[in-house]
Design an enzyme around this catalytic site. Structure first.
Site, PDB file in Angstrom:
ATOM      1  N   ASP A 135       0.840  -1.197   0.000  1.00 39.14           N
ATOM      2  CA  ASP A 135       0.000   0.000   0.000  1.00 39.14           C
ATOM      3  C   ASP A 135       0.875   1.247   0.000  1.00 39.14           C
ATOM      4  O   ASP A 135       1.994   1.235   0.520  1.00 39.14           O
ATOM      5  CB  ASP A 135      -0.884   0.027   1.248  1.00 39.14           C
ATOM      6  CG  ASP A 135      -2.042  -0.953   1.167  1.00 39.14           C
ATOM      7  OD1 ASP A 135      -2.414  -1.343   0.050  1.00 39.14           O
ATOM      8  OD2 ASP A 135      -2.576  -1.327   2.233  1.00 39.14           O
ATOM      9  N   ARG A 185      -1.481  -1.073  -8.497  1.00 43.22           N
ATOM     10  CA  ARG A 185      -2.849  -0.733  -8.108  1.00 43.22           C
ATOM     11  C   ARG A 185      -3.001   0.789  -8.149  1.00 43.22           C
ATOM     12  O   ARG A 185      -2.304   1.515  -7.438  1.00 43.22           O
ATOM     13  CB  ARG A 185      -3.154  -1.230  -6.691  1.00 43.22           C
ATOM     14  CG  ARG A 185      -4.541  -0.800  -6.185  1.00 43.22           C
ATOM     15  CD  ARG A 185      -4.656  -0.930  -4.675  1.00 43.22           C
ATOM     16  NE  ARG A 185      -4.554  -2.318  -4.253  1.00 43.22           N
ATOM     17  CZ  ARG A 185      -4.034  -2.713  -3.094  1.00 43.22           C
ATOM     18  NH1 ARG A 185      -3.535  -1.818  -2.253  1.00 43.22           N
ATOM     19  NH2 ARG A 185      -3.982  -3.985  -2.777  1.00 43.22           N
TER      20      ARG A 185
END
Length: 311
Positions: A135, A185
């Protein structure tokens, strides 16, 4: 304005205590958080796999303040990966992690601790047939995170990373990472960033998302398109058709508890659809960011504090 206040509330200790200690908020929290223990999130992953959805599981919590805490986070991920393997879910479930949760923000050799502990998680994921996506946190962490990514990919080429379209630098980062084997992502971003480094108006962020998406879809990597926006979903499918990408060459990602019918629709249409499953006891900051993204959810929270609303 409400979303900025909610983002500030995500860092407010008094607000954290109020929300976290109230049994009245548990029902709405469960809408966005897949439990506090491994067994709970594995059960949710099994249920979603049963209807054709893949998952990425994130142990909530960031900014660890002690090495022992970071090592405990590593150990929790290792146990989770084994649980996924035992449940025959490793092929459809990956894990997401934050560098700061694995020691990246510790004084001294924080980067070295994060690299070592993240490598341990990547090795465990590879051993059971799963994968890892890193992330992205606030803008001050981007360079260190991408450096760590480069080191990990030398040994684990399939490690993915999240990039935030709201940051002014992200289009350039997308160009650097749109190579064969690269998993990226793309998200809009959920941190309160200054205008000097980020686009702050919704229209600007949407435009940057489209620009970054085009770069990734025209590249040689594997885009993971994290959006709930119907227009951006259709734009993604348009770019895929235009570039000759098959459904094997990209995927959609959405948050647990949001647009569930759309998740099922995309999956039933043959698209890869992955649900971001957050879990763990440190859910408060994540929960407040979700409220900031869609302030109408505040009505649900407000009702949870009204007399007679306890579950």
């Amino acid at each position: 304005m409400p979303n900025k206040l909610l983002l500030l509330a995500a860092e407010n200790e008094r607000m954290r205590a109020l929300v976290s200690r109230s049994s009245l908020t548990r029902g709405i929290v469960r809408r966005f958080v897949a439990g506090e223990e491994d067994r709970e999130v594995v059960a949710v992953a099994r249920r979603l796999a049963g209807v054709g959805l893949q998952v990425t599981i994130d142990l909530l919590g960031e900014g660890t303040t002690a090495l022992a805490q970071a090592e405990a986070t590593r150990d929790t991920y290792l146990a989770l990966l084994w649980s996924l393997h035992a449940a025959d879910l490793a092929a459809t479930a990956e894990v997401s992690l934050k560098v700061s949760a694995l020691g990246g923000s510790l004084p001294g050799d924080g980067y070295g601790h994060a690299l070592r502990l993240t490598r341990d998680v990547c090795a465990a994921a590879a051993a059971v047939g799963s994968s890892v996506t890193i992330d992205m946190e606030d803008h001050t962490t981007v360079d260190a995170t991408l450096t760590l990514l480069g080191e990990l990919r030398a040994e684990f080429p399939c490690v993915g990373v999240a990039l935030q379209a709201c940051l002014r630098r992200t289009a350039a980062d997308c160009r650097r990472l749109a190579h064969a084997g690269s998993r990226v992502r793309l998200v809009k971003g959920a941190y309160a960033e200054p205008a000097s480094v980020a686009y702050v108006r919704k229209r600007q962020v949407d435009d940057e998302f489209r620009r970054c998406l085009r770069i990734l879809m025209e590249g040689q990597g594997y885009p993971m398109v994290a959006t709930h926006d119907p227009k951006l979903i259709e734009h993604t499918l348009h770019l895929a058709r235009l570039g000759g990408r098959s459904v094997e060459d990209f995927e959609f990602q959405m948050l647990y508890g949001i647009r569930e019918n759309e998740q099922l629709r995309l999956a039933s249409g043959g698209n890869r659809m992955r649900v971001y499953l957050p879990y763990g006891r440190d859910w408060y900051a994540y929960f407040m960011r979700r409220l900031a993204e869609k302030p109408t959810n505040l009505l649900l929270l407000a009702r949870s504090f009204t007399p007679g609303s306890a579950n």
